[in-house]
Design an enzyme around this catalytic site. Structure first.
Site, short mmCIF file in Angstrom:
data_model
loop_
_atom_site.label_atom_id
_atom_site.label_comp_id
_atom_site.label_asym_id
_atom_site.label_seq_id
_atom_site.Cartn_x
_atom_site.Cartn_y
_atom_site.Cartn_z
N ASP A 132 0.85 -1.20 0.00
CA ASP A 132 0.00 0.00 0.00
C ASP A 132 0.89 1.24 0.00
O ASP A 132 2.02 1.22 0.48
CB ASP A 132 -0.86 0.04 1.28
N ARG A 182 -0.98 -0.89 -8.82
CA ARG A 182 -2.33 -0.40 -8.49
C ARG A 182 -2.34 1.12 -8.64
O ARG A 182 -1.49 1.80 -8.06
CB ARG A 182 -2.67 -0.78 -7.04
#
Ligand code: FAD
Length: 306
Positions: A132, A182
């Site tokens: 992340d 992502r």
């Protein structure tokens, strides 16, 4: 304005105590979080996988301040990956990891060592890890650690945030063969010097970044609930002749589930980001900040408990 207030509250331990101990919070949290325990994460993963979705699991917790906490987070991921493999939920399920939960703020080497152990466990379980991305002060360090991890675990996924001015250039760097990236809008409060401030500018940046990733050689992971950006993603998939195994859509657990099902029905790969664990406060506040309309949901939960 409201977004800034909520994001400021997400850093206040006083507000955290108030919200975390309020009886109504449980109902609100349940909408966005699988539950407190690893078993809750496995149960929700099973349900989603049975519905044709892929999953990425996030053990909630960030801004770890001691090596012991960082190692406990690592150990939770190691146990989770073992259980996912035993339940035959890999490779459909992978994990998302925050380096701040692994010690990044006080010992980058420790964060790298912990992340490496998680990547090795994921590899043994036949699945992958995505790192992340947190606030902009951590971007360089996170991308450095990613590059080191990818030497042994090339499928380790990156996250790039369209609101950062640097991100187009990072997309060009990372759009190489086998590179899982992502792309999200970005969830933190960032200064104008580093980040686009208006929703319109962020959306335009997202489209430019999406074009770079979809026309490149990597594996784009389009993380958004925005109907316009999803439509543009579908369009570029046709334009660049990307079959559903060469990119994916990603959305958060509890947000636009009917749209997730529609995309699965259209034959796309859709991965749901499923958070679990006790430490849900920062995560919940970012979700409220993204969509202040969620505050109405929160308020209804409070009212119904009066
Ligand atoms: C899989 C995934 C992983 C992510 N990982 C990261 C990360 O590593 N780092 C990071 O900074 N950010 C991350 N994010 C968060 C992201 O940056 C955005 O803050 C978030 O996705 C909201 O942006 P949006 O693209 O959905 O567009 P928005 O413009 O915020 O929303 C578009 C529409 O989606 C719906 N929607 C969006 N958010 C919500 C909500 N909270 N509740 C209900 N409906 C909503 C609404 O219909 C809204 O009109 C991630 C998001 C996803 C989906």
């Amino acid at each position: 304005m409201l977004r800034s207030v909520i994001l400021a509250a997400s850093r206040s331990s006083r507000v955290e105590r108030l919200v975390a101990t309020a009886p109504f919070s449980r109902d609100v949290v349940r909408r966005f979080v699988a539950g407190a325990k690893t078993d809750d994460a496995l149960r929700v993963t099973r349900e989603l996988v049975d519905d044709g979705l892929a999953v990425t699991l996030d053990h909630l917790g960030e801004d770890t301040v001691t090596p012991e906490q960082a190692r406990a987070t690592r150990d939770e991921y190691l146990a989770l990956l073992r259980m996912l493999a035993e339940a035959r939920l890999t490779p459909a399920a992978e994990v998302s990891v925050k380096l701040s939960a692994l010690g990044q703020a006080f010992d980058e080497q420790l964060a790298y060592d912990n992340a490496r152990a998680i990547c090795a466990a994921a590899d043994a379980a036949g699945t992958t890890v995505t790192l992340d991305m947190e606030d902009h002060t951590t971007t360089d360090s996170t991308l450095d650690i990613l590059a080191k991890l990818r030497k042994d675990f090339p499928s380790t996924g990156a996250v790039l945030q369209a609101y950062l001015r640097r991100t187009e250039s990072d997309c060009r760097e990372l759009a190489s063969a086998g590179s899982r990236v992502r792309l999200c809008k970005g969830a933190y409060k960032e200064p104008e010097s580093v980040a686009h401030q208006s929703a319109r500018d962020v959306d335009k940046s997202y489209v430019r970044c999406l074009n770079i990733l979809m026309s490149g050689d990597g594996y784009p992971m389009l993380a958004t609930h925005d109907p316009r950006l999803i439509a543009i993603g579908e369009d570029r998939a046709r334009w660049f002749d990307r079959s559903p195994d060469r990119f994916e859509f990603q959305m958060l657990y509890g947000i636009r589930p009917e749209e997730q099902a529609r995309l699965v029905g259209e034959g796309y790969t859709v991965r749901t980001y499923v958070p679990y664990g006790d430490d849900w406060y920062g995560y919940l506040m970012r979700r409220l900040a993204e969509r202040p309309a969620n505050l109405a949901f929160f308020a209804r939960a409070v009212a119904s408990r009066k």
